[in-house]
Design an enzyme around this catalytic site. Sequence first.
Site, mmCIF file in Angstrom:
data_model
loop_
_atom_site.group_PDB
_atom_site.id
_atom_site.type_symbol
_atom_site.label_atom_id
_atom_site.label_comp_id
_atom_site.label_asym_id
_atom_site.label_seq_id
_atom_site.Cartn_x
_atom_site.Cartn_y
_atom_site.Cartn_z
ATOM 1 N N LYS A 139 0.822 -1.199 0.000
ATOM 2 C CA LYS A 139 0.000 0.000 0.000
ATOM 3 C C LYS A 139 0.853 1.244 0.000
ATOM 4 O O LYS A 139 0.390 2.340 -0.281
ATOM 5 C CB LYS A 139 -0.875 0.027 1.271
ATOM 6 C CG LYS A 139 -1.760 -1.180 1.429
ATOM 7 C CD LYS A 139 -2.445 -1.148 2.831
ATOM 8 C CE LYS A 139 -3.201 -2.448 3.049
ATOM 9 N NZ LYS A 139 -3.621 -2.582 4.456
ATOM 10 N N GLY A 140 2.146 1.077 0.343
ATOM 11 C CA GLY A 140 3.012 2.220 0.606
ATOM 12 C C GLY A 140 3.157 3.211 -0.531
ATOM 13 O O GLY A 140 3.329 4.402 -0.297
ATOM 14 N N PHE A 154 14.170 4.382 10.291
ATOM 15 C CA PHE A 154 12.821 3.971 9.915
ATOM 16 C C PHE A 154 11.957 5.220 9.777
ATOM 17 O O PHE A 154 11.866 6.034 10.685
ATOM 18 C CB PHE A 154 12.216 3.009 10.943
ATOM 19 C CG PHE A 154 11.042 2.268 10.376
ATOM 20 C CD1 PHE A 154 11.222 1.086 9.664
ATOM 21 C CD2 PHE A 154 9.756 2.774 10.513
ATOM 22 C CE1 PHE A 154 10.144 0.415 9.106
ATOM 23 C CE2 PHE A 154 8.664 2.112 9.958
ATOM 24 C CZ PHE A 154 8.859 0.936 9.257
ATOM 25 N N VAL A 155 11.345 5.360 8.623
ATOM 26 C CA VAL A 155 10.583 6.585 8.340
ATOM 27 C C VAL A 155 9.108 6.268 8.075
ATOM 28 O O VAL A 155 8.756 5.161 7.670
ATOM 29 C CB VAL A 155 11.178 7.344 7.129
ATOM 30 C CG1 VAL A 155 12.546 7.909 7.474
ATOM 31 C CG2 VAL A 155 11.263 6.448 5.889
ATOM 32 N N LYS A 174 17.147 3.498 0.794
ATOM 33 C CA LYS A 174 18.008 3.331 1.984
ATOM 34 C C LYS A 174 19.215 2.516 1.562
ATOM 35 O O LYS A 174 19.306 1.311 1.828
ATOM 36 C CB LYS A 174 17.226 2.533 3.036
ATOM 37 C CG LYS A 174 16.704 3.342 4.202
ATOM 38 C CD LYS A 174 16.203 2.397 5.266
ATOM 39 C CE LYS A 174 14.859 2.846 5.788
ATOM 40 N NZ LYS A 174 14.323 1.903 6.812
ATOM 41 N N GLU A 181 7.613 2.355 -6.335
ATOM 42 C CA GLU A 181 7.737 1.832 -4.970
ATOM 43 C C GLU A 181 8.003 2.986 -4.007
ATOM 44 O O GLU A 181 8.570 4.012 -4.388
ATOM 45 C CB GLU A 181 8.864 0.782 -4.963
ATOM 46 C CG GLU A 181 9.197 0.151 -3.641
ATOM 47 C CD GLU A 181 8.054 -0.577 -2.959
ATOM 48 O OE1 GLU A 181 7.000 0.043 -2.756
ATOM 49 O OE2 GLU A 181 8.229 -1.746 -2.568
ATOM 50 N N ASP A 182 7.565 2.819 -2.773
ATOM 51 C CA ASP A 182 7.799 3.875 -1.783
ATOM 52 C C ASP A 182 9.257 3.925 -1.351
ATOM 53 O O ASP A 182 9.868 4.986 -1.308
ATOM 54 C CB ASP A 182 6.862 3.717 -0.567
ATOM 55 C CG ASP A 182 6.898 2.312 0.054
ATOM 56 O OD1 ASP A 182 7.637 1.429 -0.446
ATOM 57 O OD2 ASP A 182 6.182 2.105 1.047
ATOM 58 N N ASP A 220 4.179 3.475 6.323
ATOM 59 C CA ASP A 220 3.513 3.240 7.597
ATOM 60 C C ASP A 220 4.420 2.626 8.638
ATOM 61 O O ASP A 220 5.463 2.047 8.325
ATOM 62 C CB ASP A 220 2.336 2.276 7.396
ATOM 63 C CG ASP A 220 2.824 0.843 7.174
ATOM 64 O OD1 ASP A 220 3.604 0.630 6.226
ATOM 65 O OD2 ASP A 220 2.447 -0.043 7.964
ATOM 66 N N ARG A 222 0.425 6.812 7.268
ATOM 67 C CA ARG A 222 0.526 6.955 5.817
ATOM 68 C C ARG A 222 0.010 8.312 5.356
ATOM 69 O O ARG A 222 0.365 8.800 4.289
ATOM 70 C CB ARG A 222 -0.312 5.880 5.110
ATOM 71 C CG ARG A 222 0.113 4.456 5.377
ATOM 72 C CD ARG A 222 -0.633 3.522 4.427
ATOM 73 N NE ARG A 222 -0.575 2.121 4.838
ATOM 74 C CZ ARG A 222 0.425 1.309 4.550
ATOM 75 N NH1 ARG A 222 1.469 1.746 3.882
ATOM 76 N NH2 ARG A 222 0.402 0.050 4.944
ATOM 77 N N ASP A 238 14.683 -0.959 0.600
ATOM 78 C CA ASP A 238 15.428 -1.181 1.839
ATOM 79 C C ASP A 238 16.458 -2.285 1.568
ATOM 80 O O ASP A 238 17.507 -2.012 1.000
ATOM 81 C CB ASP A 238 14.419 -1.529 2.929
ATOM 82 C CG ASP A 238 15.015 -1.625 4.321
ATOM 83 O OD1 ASP A 238 16.062 -1.015 4.564
ATOM 84 O OD2 ASP A 238 14.433 -2.317 5.174
HETATM 85 P P1 IMP Z 1 12.835 -4.493 1.259
HETATM 86 O O1 IMP Z 1 12.276 -5.749 0.682
HETATM 87 O O2 IMP Z 1 13.706 -4.763 2.460
HETATM 88 O O3 IMP Z 1 13.526 -3.607 0.256
HETATM 89 O O4 IMP Z 1 11.631 -3.740 1.911
HETATM 90 C C1 IMP Z 1 10.914 -2.810 1.252
HETATM 91 C C2 IMP Z 1 9.592 -2.599 1.934
HETATM 92 O O5 IMP Z 1 9.741 -2.528 3.361
HETATM 93 C C3 IMP Z 1 9.033 -1.277 1.512
HETATM 94 O O6 IMP Z 1 8.191 -1.444 0.407
HETATM 95 C C4 IMP Z 1 8.300 -0.829 2.753
HETATM 96 O O7 IMP Z 1 6.988 -1.316 2.723
HETATM 97 C C5 IMP Z 1 9.015 -1.465 3.905
HETATM 98 N N1 IMP Z 1 9.952 -0.510 4.549
HETATM 99 C C6 IMP Z 1 11.299 -0.531 4.494
HETATM 100 N N2 IMP Z 1 11.833 0.490 5.182
HETATM 101 C C7 IMP Z 1 10.782 1.191 5.666
HETATM 102 C C8 IMP Z 1 10.688 2.389 6.465
HETATM 103 O O8 IMP Z 1 11.674 3.041 6.873
HETATM 104 N N3 IMP Z 1 9.434 2.798 6.765
HETATM 105 C C9 IMP Z 1 8.306 2.139 6.351
HETATM 106 N N4 IMP Z 1 8.353 1.023 5.606
HETATM 107 C C10 IMP Z 1 9.589 0.548 5.273
HETATM 108 MG MG MG Z 2 6.136 -1.211 0.388
#
Ligand code: IMP
Ligand code: MG
Length: 178
Positions: free
Chosen positions: A42-43, A151-152, A130, A98-99, A158, A164, A102
Amino acid sequence: MAGQPGRVLISHAEITARVAELGEAIGRDYAGRAPVLVGVLKGAVVFAADLIRAIPLPVSLDFMSVSSYGSGTRSSGVVRLSADLSMSIEGRDVIIVEDIIDTGRTIAYLRRNLATRHPRSLTLCALLDKVARREVEIAVDYVGFAIPDEFVVGYGLDYDGLHRNLGHIAVLEPLPAA
Ligand code: IMP
Ligand code: MG
């Protein structure tokens, strides 16, 4: 851990200006074409809603839902597809929206998944990156902001389903002890 939005990392005005630039860049790069933007639920909903209005092209918008996080601030490492596209992307120019990137696991999974459907091209636009947390190598074609390992929340992002609706990006801070 309970948390609340604290220090402003990126203001609403900064986001607005950057989204306009991203829209212009996509408009230039895809001139004469009609890309499909695939928002990751949803981000990315808030970002995608603003981004499509900044792109001066005929665009389509669709969504997919994947989850890699439980209810905490650390990735479970497990990516699950919980809602699929409503349309075919075969032969289309696809831009994943994508939001935040990470570890990169979510987007690596999505890219692999979408590539099997034979789009004409496949790129990635992320509002936040990040960089320091990356575990799998990912090429991000359009990045709004590189951010530190904090963490943001806000502007679609969210913590435990909340925050959100903030217009800016804030750092999550611990609740003061009662
Ligand atoms: P990844 O698979 O580790 O790259 O995770 C990505 C997903 O984790 C993003 O689409 C977000 O939904 C969530 N996420 C990662 N870091 C944050 C953050 O700082 N705040 C909120 N959601 C996050
Ligand atoms: Mg996401």
